[in-house]
Design a protein around this motif. Structure first.
Motif, PDB file in Angstrom:
ATOM      1  N   PHE A   1     -10.320 -28.629  -4.412  1.00 20.01           N
ATOM      2  CA  PHE A   1      -9.734 -30.764  -4.473  1.00 20.01           C
ATOM      3  C   PHE A   1      -8.066 -30.440  -5.292  1.00 20.01           C
ATOM      4  O   PHE A   1      -7.403 -30.784  -4.652  1.00 20.01           O
ATOM      5  N   ILE A   2      -8.202 -29.198  -5.688  1.00 20.53           N
ATOM      6  CA  ILE A   2      -6.566 -29.470  -6.954  1.00 20.53           C
ATOM      7  C   ILE A   2      -6.478 -29.221  -6.616  1.00 20.53           C
ATOM      8  O   ILE A   2      -5.221 -29.409  -6.607  1.00 20.53           O
ATOM      9  N   PHE A   3      -6.377 -27.429  -5.304  1.00 21.11           N
ATOM     10  CA  PHE A   3      -5.227 -27.305  -5.100  1.00 21.11           C
ATOM     11  C   PHE A   3      -4.688 -27.523  -3.997  1.00 21.11           C
ATOM     12  O   PHE A   3      -3.511 -27.787  -3.567  1.00 21.11           O
ATOM     13  N   SER A   4      -5.545 -28.804  -3.249  1.00 20.50           N
ATOM     14  CA  SER A   4      -4.851 -28.861  -1.635  1.00 20.50           C
ATOM     15  C   SER A   4      -4.403 -30.424  -2.872  1.00 20.50           C
ATOM     16  O   SER A   4      -3.556 -31.167  -1.647  1.00 20.50           O
ATOM     17  N   ILE A   5      -4.083 -31.407  -3.235  1.00 18.65           N
ATOM     18  CA  ILE A   5      -3.602 -32.513  -4.339  1.00 18.65           C
ATOM     19  C   ILE A   5      -2.199 -31.675  -4.071  1.00 18.65           C
ATOM     20  O   ILE A   5      -1.799 -32.893  -3.424  1.00 18.65           O
ATOM     21  N   GLY A   6      -2.201 -30.492  -5.156  1.00 14.69           N
ATOM     22  CA  GLY A   6      -1.070 -30.526  -5.218  1.00 14.69           C
ATOM     23  C   GLY A   6      -0.218 -29.438  -3.958  1.00 14.69           C
ATOM     24  O   GLY A   6       1.047 -30.342  -3.040  1.00 14.69           O
ATOM     25  N   ILE A   7      -0.979 -29.697  -2.525  1.00 17.28           N
ATOM     26  CA  ILE A   7      -0.541 -29.572  -1.302  1.00 17.28           C
ATOM     27  C   ILE A   7       0.047 -30.763  -0.920  1.00 17.28           C
ATOM     28  O   ILE A   7       1.508 -30.365  -0.211  1.00 17.28           O
ATOM     29  N   GLY A   8      -0.461 -31.668  -0.435  1.00 13.16           N
ATOM     30  CA  GLY A   8      -0.170 -33.106  -0.161  1.00 13.16           C
ATOM     31  C   GLY A   8       0.876 -33.692  -1.192  1.00 13.16           C
ATOM     32  O   GLY A   8       1.546 -34.082  -0.496  1.00 13.16           O
ATOM     33  N   GLY A   9       0.904 -33.065  -2.310  1.00 11.75           N
ATOM     34  CA  GLY A   9       1.886 -34.394  -3.622  1.00 11.75           C
ATOM     35  C   GLY A   9       3.384 -33.399  -2.813  1.00 11.75           C
ATOM     36  O   GLY A   9       3.944 -33.956  -3.242  1.00 11.75           O
ATOM     37  N   ASN A  10       2.863 -32.021  -2.842  1.00 13.08           N
ATOM     38  CA  ASN A  10       4.358 -31.185  -3.453  1.00 13.08           C
ATOM     39  C   ASN A  10       5.188 -31.782  -2.285  1.00 13.08           C
ATOM     40  O   ASN A  10       5.941 -31.721  -1.751  1.00 13.08           O
ATOM     41  N   TRP A  11       4.282 -31.615  -0.655  1.00 12.62           N
ATOM     42  CA  TRP A  11       4.289 -32.206   0.378  1.00 12.62           C
ATOM     43  C   TRP A  11       5.793 -33.026   0.387  1.00 12.62           C
ATOM     44  O   TRP A  11       6.952 -32.484   0.841  1.00 12.62           O
ATOM     45  N   THR A  12       5.193 -34.601  -0.148  1.00 11.79           N
ATOM     46  CA  THR A  12       5.798 -34.751  -0.150  1.00 11.79           C
ATOM     47  C   THR A  12       7.085 -35.173  -0.933  1.00 11.79           C
ATOM     48  O   THR A  12       7.944 -35.491  -0.463  1.00 11.79           O
ATOM     49  N   CYS A  13       6.867 -34.973  -1.860  1.00 15.39           N
ATOM     50  CA  CYS A  13       8.175 -34.347  -3.268  1.00 15.39           C
ATOM     51  C   CYS A  13       9.470 -34.142  -2.585  1.00 15.39           C
ATOM     52  O   CYS A  13      10.578 -34.146  -2.320  1.00 15.39           O
ATOM     53  N   ILE A  14       9.143 -32.910  -1.887  1.00 11.06           N
ATOM     54  CA  ILE A  14      10.150 -31.865  -1.357  1.00 11.06           C
ATOM     55  C   ILE A  14      10.947 -32.581  -0.341  1.00 11.06           C
ATOM     56  O   ILE A  14      11.774 -32.448  -0.244  1.00 11.06           O
ATOM     57  N   GLN A  15       9.624 -33.156   0.630  1.00  6.83           N
ATOM     58  CA  GLN A  15      10.308 -33.543   1.793  1.00  6.83           C
ATOM     59  C   GLN A  15      11.377 -35.168   1.451  1.00  6.83           C
ATOM     60  O   GLN A  15      12.285 -34.946   2.063  1.00  6.83           O
ATOM     61  N   THR A  16      10.727 -35.747   0.385  1.00  4.42           N
ATOM     62  CA  THR A  16      11.781 -36.632  -0.055  1.00  4.42           C
ATOM     63  C   THR A  16      12.647 -36.285  -0.772  1.00  4.42           C
ATOM     64  O   THR A  16      13.897 -36.953  -0.241  1.00  4.42           O
ATOM     65  N   TYR A  17      13.083 -35.489  -1.075  1.00 11.35           N
ATOM     66  CA  TYR A  17      13.938 -35.429  -1.753  1.00 11.35           C
ATOM     67  C   TYR A  17      15.153 -33.967  -1.185  1.00 11.35           C
ATOM     68  O   TYR A  17      16.645 -34.811  -1.542  1.00 11.35           O
ATOM     69  N   LEU A  18      14.730 -33.394   0.182  1.00 11.86           N
ATOM     70  CA  LEU A  18      15.333 -33.130   1.121  1.00 11.86           C
ATOM     71  C   LEU A  18      16.285 -34.504   1.717  1.00 11.86           C
ATOM     72  O   LEU A  18      17.216 -34.325   2.512  1.00 11.86           O
ATOM     73  N   VAL A  19      15.658 -35.415   1.447  1.00  7.39           N
ATOM     74  CA  VAL A  19      16.137 -36.162   2.765  1.00  7.39           C
ATOM     75  C   VAL A  19      16.867 -37.023   2.100  1.00  7.39           C
ATOM     76  O   VAL A  19      18.003 -37.335   2.627  1.00  7.39           O
ATOM     77  N   ASP A  20      16.709 -36.912   0.559  1.00  3.01           N
ATOM     78  CA  ASP A  20      17.985 -37.655  -0.770  1.00  3.01           C
ATOM     79  C   ASP A  20      18.864 -37.163  -0.854  1.00  3.01           C
ATOM     80  O   ASP A  20      20.215 -37.002  -0.767  1.00  3.01           O
ATOM     81  N   ASN A  21      19.124 -35.969  -0.414  1.00  2.01           N
ATOM     82  CA  ASN A  21      19.730 -34.801  -0.383  1.00  2.01           C
ATOM     83  C   ASN A  21      20.157 -35.182   0.578  1.00  2.01           C
ATOM     84  O   ASN A  21      21.956 -34.602   0.644  1.00  2.01           O
ATOM     85  N   TYR A  22      20.377 -34.461   1.486  1.00  4.56           N
ATOM     86  CA  TYR A  22      20.404 -34.648   3.091  1.00  4.56           C
ATOM     87  C   TYR A  22      21.218 -35.714   3.824  1.00  4.56           C
ATOM     88  O   TYR A  22      22.315 -35.870   4.969  1.00  4.56           O
ATOM     89  N   ALA A  23      20.735 -36.746   3.558  1.00  4.80           N
ATOM     90  CA  ALA A  23      20.877 -38.318   3.875  1.00  4.80           C
ATOM     91  C   ALA A  23      21.845 -37.986   5.803  1.00  4.80           C
ATOM     92  O   ALA A  23      20.352 -37.785   6.417  1.00  4.80           O
ATOM     93  N   LEU A  24      22.664 -38.272   6.681  1.00  7.21           N
ATOM     94  CA  LEU A  24      22.776 -38.356   7.829  1.00  7.21           C
ATOM     95  C   LEU A  24      22.376 -36.975   8.778  1.00  7.21           C
ATOM     96  O   LEU A  24      21.725 -36.594   9.972  1.00  7.21           O
ATOM     97  N   HIS A  25      22.270 -34.997   7.623  1.00  4.99           N
ATOM     98  CA  HIS A  25      21.363 -34.408   8.041  1.00  4.99           C
ATOM     99  C   HIS A  25      20.400 -33.892   7.673  1.00  4.99           C
ATOM    100  O   HIS A  25      20.306 -33.150   7.582  1.00  4.99           O
ATOM    101  N   ALA A  26      19.729 -35.023   7.702  1.00  6.39           N
ATOM    102  CA  ALA A  26      18.353 -34.593   7.263  1.00  6.39           C
ATOM    103  C   ALA A  26      16.898 -34.454   7.696  1.00  6.39           C
ATOM    104  O   ALA A  26      16.501 -32.856   7.630  1.00  6.39           O
ATOM    105  N   ALA A  27      17.775 -34.694   9.042  1.00  2.79           N
ATOM    106  CA  ALA A  27      16.825 -34.151  10.562  1.00  2.79           C
ATOM    107  C   ALA A  27      16.887 -32.569  10.348  1.00  2.79           C
ATOM    108  O   ALA A  27      15.622 -31.497  10.761  1.00  2.79           O
ATOM    109  N   SER A  28      17.992 -32.005  10.295  1.00  2.58           N
ATOM    110  CA  SER A  28      18.540 -30.404  10.746  1.00  2.58           C
ATOM    111  C   SER A  28      17.291 -29.896   9.671  1.00  2.58           C
ATOM    112  O   SER A  28      17.510 -28.879   9.978  1.00  2.58           O
TER     113      SER A  28
END
Length: 507
Positions: free
Chosen positions: A409-436
């Motif tokens: 349960f604890i490491f699965s929290i990490g998988i879900g939380g980290n996933w959300t953080c990383i994708q949001t960070y990448l979207v913010d970084n690449y804006a119009l190119h986020a899909a690629s």
């Protein structure tokens, strides 16, 4: 954002442009200036044809159906896990072999290819047609898996089923973006993001009982029956949501009605060939993965997360049947620990992420930066090594089953939380190119989801659960824990050096 790379594509979908205006525009693909006589667009901000102006109930129905499409594919990716020994026995696959684990994980390998094909096709033909075709493709080949007579047939059918199942995860987030404005999108995206997180752990939970009570073929047939019902719902409730496709249809209808061939939408290019669209969609994510340091590093970490997830899915039943003497059905219930942990990590993490971002933005004079998405990752990254160590050593010692489940349960929290953080960070970084950028990360991590389970049996038989999971914990610690601190400090400099990253900040 959703964890499977569902990023709305970078088209201006704001309700502008009138009919009969004369202007010029630059083709971003060819850098050529075109004279445009009449551009067809939305009829003002309240145009009912704009998907964002559909009734809220209609938008929620479409969102839920697409979320279910996205859910059923990860279920199929893992549902055969509890039945692997029986399937292997019938097909003549050596028990505990790489080939046995490959028959499960090859489904995920197709996720590396799917987004590179289905995404560009949706630009050409719209989201609805591609979503329906891909799901029918998945339905056919998932059903055929039950008729496999040889290991080769099983591998081929599983791969083809995974290829079809990759499309909803590639297009779903874009559909959510089509339907909901940024101010409304949070709740819809949080519902959609549950599907790819909970799906992989739901499959074995159900598959354990199926493997215990009926023939193994039913692990495939049961998924196909549910998917067929979803497909009927798709035929009834789903409509095209992709603004460029809708405006293209509108322009085509007006050309036919008026005979004025100069009428077209802003997204129609007379010199835009399908080969250029496919090439750009297929190769741009690979270019990002090859040239962008930010994408490369986070793709590596996402690959570790995905690999650990599917390695756990592959070995869970064996841990609880061999070491705890439980039946396959009861052993499958332990997958709830992964489902609950991923849900808590993703849903709570998304809300905490937004709260921290707003607070830091206010302290920065109302200016937001991508690095403000990273403080949560500094905390959530530690849950993976902690959870893996608890799970590995308590299972190794055969401590009461609830304690290993707590580690999971604890490491699965990490998988879900980290996933959300990383994708949001990448979207913010690449804006119009986020899909690629997200497509590149998604393709890379699929290789880990395919590869990690292949060595699972040999690793655990040689090292045991304790030392085996200690190695995984060390990898997560070394790769994941320093990342948010490094990029929090040096992210702006790396973004400034990049040709593709957005150097604009939100204000």
């Amino acid at each position: 954002m959703g964890p499977e790379g569902g990023i709305p594509q970078s088209h201006d979908t704001s309700p502008t442009v009138s009919v009969g205006t004369s202007t010029t525009e630059i083709d971003k693909e060819s850098n050529q200036i075109h004279e445009v006589k009449s551009i067809i667009g939305w009829e003002g901000p309240d145009d009912p044809e704009n998907p964002r102006n559909w009734t809220k109930s209609r938008r929620w129905v479409v969102t839920l159906v697409v979320s279910l499409f996205t859910f059923i594919s990860p279920v199929a990716s893992s549902i055969s896990s509890p039945a692997l020994p029986i399937i292997s026995s019938d097909l003549g696959i050596p028990a505990g072999s790489i080939l046995e684990n490959m028959s499960l994980s090859i489904f995920v390998l197709a996720y590396a290819l799917g987004p590179l094909i289905w995404g560009p096709l949706s630009e050409l033909y719209g989201r609805l047609l591609i979503l329906q075709i891909s799901n029918i493709w998945f339905l056919i080949f998932n059903t055929i898996c039950a008729f496999a007579k040889t290991p080769t047939q099983m591998l081929v059918f599983r791969f083809l089923a995974g290829f079809g199942g990759a499309a909803p995860q590639s297009l779903g987030g874009g559909i959510v973006g089509d339907l909901w404005s940024p101010e409304e999108r949070g709740m819809a995206m949080s519902v959609y993001s549950l599907a790819p997180l909970v799906g992989p752990s739901t499959g074995p939970l159900v598959g354990g009982w199926i493997a215990e009570r009926v023939h193994w073929q039913w692990v495939f047939w049961s998924v196909s029956i549910v998917d067929a019902i979803l497909q009927l719902g798709g035929f009834i409730f789903l409509r095209e949501t992709y603004p460029p496709e809708l405006l293209k249809r509108k322009a085509r209808a007006m050309r036919k009605a008026t005979g004025d061939e100069s009428l077209r939408s802003a997204f129609e290019r007379p010199d835009r060939h399908w080969t250029s669209v496919m090439a750009r969609g297929m190769f741009k994510p690979i270019v990002f993965l090859s040239t962008e340091l930010i994408v490369q590093v986070f793709a590596l970490y996402m690959a570790v997360l995905y690999g650990v997830l599917y390695l756990s899915l592959t070995t869970f039943v064996k841990v609880y049947t061999n070491q705890y003497g439980q039946t396959r059905g009861i052993a499958g219930v332990h997958y709830l620990a992964i489902a609950l942990g991923s849900t808590v990590g993703g849903q709570v993490g998304a809300r905490v992420l937004n709260s921290v971002y707003r607070r830091l933005k206010a302290k920065n004079g109302g200016v937001g930066t991508p690095e403000m998405r990273l403080p949560l990752l500094m905390v959530s990254a530690t849950t993976l090594p902690i959870g893996l160590l608890i799970y590995g050593w308590t299972a190794n010692a055969r401590v009461f089953w609830l304690v290993p489940d707590l580690g999971v349960f604890i490491f699965s929290i990490g998988i879900g939380g980290n996933w959300t953080c990383i994708q949001t960070y990448l979207v913010d970084n690449y804006a119009l190119h986020a899909a690629s950028a997200i497509a590149g990360v998604a393709s890379f991590r699929a290789f880990a989801g395919f590869g990690f389970p292949l060595f699972a049996d040999k690793m655990y038989s040689a090292l045991g659960n304790g030392w085996g999971n200690t190695i995984l914990a060390a990898i997560c610690l070394v790769i994941g824990c320093p990342l948010p601190f490094i990029f929090y400090r040096y992210g702006p400099k790396l973004r400034a050096l990049s040709k593709s990253a957005s150097v604009e900040v939100e204000s």
